[in-house]
Design a protein around this motif. Structure first.
Motif, PDB file in Angstrom:
ATOM      1  N   ASN A  62       0.867  -1.177   0.000  1.00  0.00           N
ATOM      2  CA  ASN A  62       0.000   0.000   0.000  1.00  0.00           C
ATOM      3  C   ASN A  62       0.903   1.226   0.000  1.00  0.00           C
ATOM      4  O   ASN A  62       1.509   1.574   1.011  1.00  0.00           O
ATOM      5  CB  ASN A  62      -0.909  -0.017   1.246  1.00  0.00           C
ATOM      6  N   LYS A  86      -0.196   5.325   1.972  1.00  0.00           N
ATOM      7  CA  LYS A  86      -1.349   5.049   2.840  1.00  0.00           C
ATOM      8  C   LYS A  86      -1.655   6.281   3.692  1.00  0.00           C
ATOM      9  O   LYS A  86      -0.776   6.856   4.346  1.00  0.00           O
ATOM     10  CB  LYS A  86      -1.057   3.853   3.752  1.00  0.00           C
ATOM     11  N   TYR A 106       3.315   0.690   3.068  1.00  0.00           N
ATOM     12  CA  TYR A 106       2.747  -0.118   4.150  1.00  0.00           C
ATOM     13  C   TYR A 106       2.466  -1.517   3.598  1.00  0.00           C
ATOM     14  O   TYR A 106       1.879  -1.651   2.521  1.00  0.00           O
ATOM     15  CB  TYR A 106       1.451   0.508   4.674  1.00  0.00           C
ATOM     16  N   PRO A 112       0.449  -4.680   4.531  1.00  0.00           N
ATOM     17  CA  PRO A 112      -0.588  -5.089   5.481  1.00  0.00           C
ATOM     18  C   PRO A 112      -0.372  -6.471   6.090  1.00  0.00           C
ATOM     19  O   PRO A 112      -0.554  -6.650   7.296  1.00  0.00           O
ATOM     20  CB  PRO A 112      -1.874  -5.058   4.634  1.00  0.00           C
ATOM     21  N   GLU A 113       0.020  -7.467   5.273  1.00  0.00           N
ATOM     22  CA  GLU A 113       0.041  -8.847   5.769  1.00  0.00           C
ATOM     23  C   GLU A 113       1.119  -9.083   6.813  1.00  0.00           C
ATOM     24  O   GLU A 113       0.982  -9.955   7.670  1.00  0.00           O
ATOM     25  CB  GLU A 113       0.213  -9.827   4.613  1.00  0.00           C
ATOM     26  N   ARG A 147       2.440  -6.237   8.441  1.00  0.00           N
ATOM     27  CA  ARG A 147       2.338  -5.008   9.244  1.00  0.00           C
ATOM     28  C   ARG A 147       3.694  -4.295   9.330  1.00  0.00           C
ATOM     29  O   ARG A 147       4.262  -4.124  10.388  1.00  0.00           O
ATOM     30  CB  ARG A 147       1.788  -5.314  10.639  1.00  0.00           C
ATOM     31  N   ASN A 181       2.370   5.443  12.960  1.00  0.00           N
ATOM     32  CA  ASN A 181       1.938   4.154  13.491  1.00  0.00           C
ATOM     33  C   ASN A 181       0.927   4.323  14.623  1.00  0.00           C
ATOM     34  O   ASN A 181      -0.033   3.548  14.744  1.00  0.00           O
ATOM     35  CB  ASN A 181       3.160   3.384  14.001  1.00  0.00           C
ATOM     36  N   LEU A 213      -2.725   4.565  13.491  1.00  0.00           N
ATOM     37  CA  LEU A 213      -3.384   3.447  12.809  1.00  0.00           C
ATOM     38  C   LEU A 213      -4.294   2.711  13.777  1.00  0.00           C
ATOM     39  O   LEU A 213      -4.148   2.811  14.999  1.00  0.00           O
ATOM     40  CB  LEU A 213      -2.332   2.472  12.256  1.00  0.00           C
ATOM     41  N   THR A 214      -5.239   1.962  13.240  1.00  0.00           N
ATOM     42  CA  THR A 214      -6.072   1.126  14.097  1.00  0.00           C
ATOM     43  C   THR A 214      -5.202   0.049  14.743  1.00  0.00           C
ATOM     44  O   THR A 214      -4.116  -0.253  14.253  1.00  0.00           O
ATOM     45  CB  THR A 214      -7.202   0.454  13.298  1.00  0.00           C
ATOM     46  N   ASP A 233      -5.336  -3.169  14.835  1.00  0.00           N
ATOM     47  CA  ASP A 233      -5.012  -4.311  13.971  1.00  0.00           C
ATOM     48  C   ASP A 233      -3.997  -3.955  12.890  1.00  0.00           C
ATOM     49  O   ASP A 233      -3.381  -4.850  12.298  1.00  0.00           O
ATOM     50  CB  ASP A 233      -6.278  -4.870  13.310  1.00  0.00           C
ATOM     51  N   GLU A 234      -3.828  -2.653  12.613  1.00  0.00           N
ATOM     52  CA  GLU A 234      -2.896  -2.227  11.576  1.00  0.00           C
ATOM     53  C   GLU A 234      -1.528  -1.837  12.127  1.00  0.00           C
ATOM     54  O   GLU A 234      -0.589  -1.647  11.360  1.00  0.00           O
ATOM     55  CB  GLU A 234      -3.467  -1.022  10.816  1.00  0.00           C
ATOM     56  N   ARG A 235      -1.408  -1.742  13.452  1.00  0.00           N
ATOM     57  CA  ARG A 235      -0.162  -1.258  14.051  1.00  0.00           C
ATOM     58  C   ARG A 235       1.031  -2.083  13.595  1.00  0.00           C
ATOM     59  O   ARG A 235       0.966  -3.297  13.463  1.00  0.00           O
ATOM     60  CB  ARG A 235      -0.248  -1.301  15.580  1.00  0.00           C
TER      61      ARG A 235
END
Length: 311
Positions: free
Chosen positions: A49, A52, A66, A68-69, A71, A105, A108-109, A111-113
């Motif tokens: 990403n 982002k 970023y 995602p998989e 992090r 960081n 971020l939510t 789960d995204e940290r």
């Protein structure tokens, strides 16, 4: 990708990027090139990403890269920008590249940290493990890439280490992120203390550890801690037990024989039924008490039924 192919890919990458790199113009190409051609990551453009968005104090900022998989946050700077130097950001805040990425960081939510934060100026890549209370970077210089990191690779979000096996051949085995980080640290030590060696784990004198040496030290621990088997004898340790344990665990995961053979570094599947048999024997032993109890209950039920019928 073979080890030789990866070394050559790293050499070509270093030649392409040595002495150049502008943050806005080249950052995306740099990371696509590195992840695809050197680390063997598939479908990079679909898995990264770029730019982002993250909102800080009501203003929209952008994370350079970023992933995602896994992090991962990547903060890219231009060539010549020191990665430990504070830089004036919008909002009149002086931050190092790591502090800037860590600031993003925090917005971020959960789960995204980030599990990892990476900073780069094209000439260097600094990797921060965010599981540490005070992360210290693992540093990779561009001109060290070919010699320093050929044995650790990533594919589909998982790390693999290349193992050179004396009896068979060279193969790759998956490792956890935590173990991958330990291997990186070991590579740093090896590169510093034994720069001319292609191996990671070496004695102080530069020689390889042998199976007999490992066996000797483990057996000393067995005697000192009085570790015994079910028959009361000192536990007999052989390094091949590691392979047995790993092979049995793979059968528990219900992998097919071909996959197990590849992960064990075997040339074919002829010995794989042995690990399945070991697993079945262990399962029978583990469930013996339960099966004995069930048999006793059934026998008691039959006796009670027979007694009732004779009345």
């Amino acid at each position: 990708m073979t080890d030789a192919e990866q070394r050559e890919a790293a050499r070509q990458f270093v030649n392409r990027w040595m002495g150049k790199g502008k943050e806005d113009e080249d950052g995306r190409s740099y990371w696509i090139d590195l992840l695809t051609n050197v680390l063997g990551m598939d479908n990079v453009t679909e898995r990264l990403n770029f730019e982002k968005k993250v909102v800080i104090d009501g203003n929209t900022k952008r994370i350079d890269v970023y992933i995602p998989e896994t992090r991962v946050i990547i903060e890219q700077k231009s060539l010549g920008k020191a990665l430990d130097q504070k830089i004036r950001n919008s909002g009149d805040v002086d931050l190092t590249p790591f502090e800037q990425a860590d600031r993003y960081n925090g917005k971020l939510t959960f789960d995204e940290r980030a599990r990892w934060i990476v900073t780069s100026n094209f000439a260097e890549i600094w990797i921060y493990d965010m599981n540490q209370k005070q992360p210290e970077p693992t540093k990779i210089a561009l001109d060290e890439l070919q010699s320093k990191y050929p044995l650790l690779s990533e594919k589909s979000g998982h790390y693999f280490i290349t193992i050179i096996q004396q009896k068979t051949r060279k193969y790759k085995r998956p490792v956890s992120n935590q173990l991958a980080e330990l291997i990186r640290k070991a590579i740093e030590v090896s590169e510093k203390e034994h720069p001319d060696s292609e191996y990671i784990f070496l004695q102080d004198n530069g020689k390889l550890y042998t199976d007999s040496m490992l066996k000797y030290h483990v057996n000393i621990m067995i005697y000192e801690n009085d570790i015994r088997d079910d028959n009361g004898n000192y536990f007999e340790f052989r390094t091949h037990r590691f392979r047995h344990t790993f092979g049995v665990k793979l059968t528990e995961m219900k992998l097919d024989d071909d996959s197990i053979a590849r992960l064990l570094g075997h040339k074919d599947t002829r010995t794989i039924p042995h690990y399945r048999r070991l697993r079945n024997e262990a399962l029978a032993e583990d469930t013996k008490a339960v099966r004995d109890e069930m048999n006793e209950l059934l026998a008691q039920y039959r006796r009670e039924k027979e007694n009732a019928e004779t009345r």
